[in-house]
Design a protein around this motif. Structure first.
Motif, PDB file in Angstrom:
ATOM      1  N   VAL A 148     -33.502   8.636 -35.451  1.00  0.00           N
ATOM      2  CA  VAL A 148     -33.116   9.080 -34.112  1.00  0.00           C
ATOM      3  C   VAL A 148     -34.130   8.638 -33.067  1.00  0.00           C
ATOM      4  N   ILE A 149     -35.422   8.872 -33.331  1.00  0.00           N
ATOM      5  CA  ILE A 149     -36.444   8.552 -32.340  1.00  0.00           C
ATOM      6  C   ILE A 149     -36.602   7.048 -32.160  1.00  0.00           C
ATOM      7  N   LEU A 157     -37.598   9.028 -23.045  1.00  0.00           N
ATOM      8  CA  LEU A 157     -38.049   9.273 -24.412  1.00  0.00           C
ATOM      9  C   LEU A 157     -38.528  10.707 -24.636  1.00  0.00           C
ATOM     10  N   VAL A 170     -36.080  13.201 -26.204  1.00  0.00           N
ATOM     11  CA  VAL A 170     -35.791  12.950 -27.618  1.00  0.00           C
ATOM     12  C   VAL A 170     -36.894  13.528 -28.497  1.00  0.00           C
ATOM     13  N   GLU A 227     -35.794  11.969 -38.276  1.00  0.00           N
ATOM     14  CA  GLU A 227     -36.565  11.767 -37.047  1.00  0.00           C
ATOM     15  C   GLU A 227     -36.827  10.286 -36.790  1.00  0.00           C
ATOM     16  N   ILE A 245     -30.210  17.905 -21.482  1.00  0.00           N
ATOM     17  CA  ILE A 245     -31.459  18.204 -22.182  1.00  0.00           C
ATOM     18  C   ILE A 245     -32.308  19.174 -21.379  1.00  0.00           C
ATOM     19  N   ALA A 291     -33.682   5.908 -30.221  1.00  0.00           N
ATOM     20  CA  ALA A 291     -33.813   6.369 -28.835  1.00  0.00           C
ATOM     21  C   ALA A 291     -34.845   5.547 -28.076  1.00  0.00           C
ATOM     22  N   SER A 317     -44.750  16.800 -27.718  1.00  0.00           N
ATOM     23  CA  SER A 317     -43.782  15.782 -27.298  1.00  0.00           C
ATOM     24  C   SER A 317     -44.304  14.993 -26.106  1.00  0.00           C
ATOM     25  N   LEU A 357     -36.687  17.256 -28.994  1.00  0.00           N
ATOM     26  CA  LEU A 357     -35.699  17.771 -29.950  1.00  0.00           C
ATOM     27  C   LEU A 357     -36.330  18.056 -31.312  1.00  0.00           C
TER      28      LEU A 357
END
Length: 257
Positions: free
Chosen positions: A5-6, A28, A31, A2, A248, A9, A41, A34
């Motif tokens: 990736v985050i 954002l 992402v 995480e 997405i 991103a 989120s 996910l």
């Protein structure tokens, strides 16, 4: 995973905001979605968004037009509370439908479907050239604050509407940026206060370091973007980002994500 990736991103999304016209929150949120429940989120994206805007406010805040902030910002704050409460309500609703594929259950929930539709809507607004000229007279500022604030509280999508209403206020470039950032901060503080009071914060508290890393990456993206290119809009990037957001959004709307 995480963190990698985050953080990547956040850096990439912050960089793209300088080129594509899309806001940091718009890029954002998918992402974070996910890896975390959608309501968490939205809250985590809001925190990164607020910290990033506070950084901008420190740079440009002195140029903000106070009268415009009051006329636009007060309705925006009130509507942001309503939008955040709407997100709370949607998050508590039962799934609209469920289905089973490859030994996995997928659920289409109202909150995911609404957020997915908003992602698609605002992606289209940013992508279609005709919307670049969209603007409203100054007398509609309070109404614009209500609209921008509500969608800001609901999903974080506030920038496009805010710009459309502020663009005709006769502000200088610095004042336009500062006024928009100040209003965005007011909306972010309002919606975060509602989220933290009612959402389960385990996902946020347990990932505080992740939020700081994502924020630092967003700052780095802004710095790198200003060094790489001066052109604000790149059509190819807009199309690529819109396609990614559509994918997405489709995943959210169908319950796959």
């Amino acid at each position: 995973m995480e963190y990698l990736v985050i953080s990547a991103a956040a850096l990439f999304a912050s960089l793209l905001t300088l080129f594509s016209g899309f806001g940091l929150g718009t890029l954002l949120l998918p992402v974070f979605a996910l890896f975390f429940p959608l309501n968490v989120s939205v809250a985590m994206t809001a925190i990164v968004h607020l910290l990033n805007n506070l950084f901008k406010l420190a740079l440009f805040g002195r140029y903000a037009d106070r009268a415009t902030v009051m006329r636009f910002g007060i309705p925006a704050v009130l509507a942001a509370m309503a939008g955040a409460w709407t997100l709370l309500w949607l998050s508590g609703l039962s799934p609209l439908t469920s289905y089973h594929i490859f030994e996995r259950d997928f659920h289409v929930t109202p909150v995911k479907l609404i957020i997915a539709l908003l992602m698609l809507l605002f992606a289209v607004i940013e992508l279609v050239p005709a919307f670049d000229k969209l603007s409203f007279e100054k007398k509609y500022l309070p109404f614009g604050g209500l609209m921008s604030g509500f969608f800001g509280g609901l999903s974080g999508h506030q920038g496009a509407l805010r710009s459309a209403f502020l663009i005709r206020c006769g502000l200088t470039k610095e004042s336009f940026i500062a006024t928009g950032v100040m209003v965005a901060c007011l909306v972010d503080v309002t919606r975060i206060s509602v989220y933290t009071a009612h959402f389960s914060l385990s996902g946020i508290g347990d990932n505080f370091l992740l939020l700081l890393t994502a924020t630092a990456s967003a700052f780095l993206g802004v710095f790198a973007g200003t060094r790489l290119v001066k052109k604000v809009t790149m059509r190819t990037i807009q199309i690529i980002v819109s396609f990614m957001l559509a994918v997405i959004a489709l995943g959210l709307g169908t319950g796959i994500i």
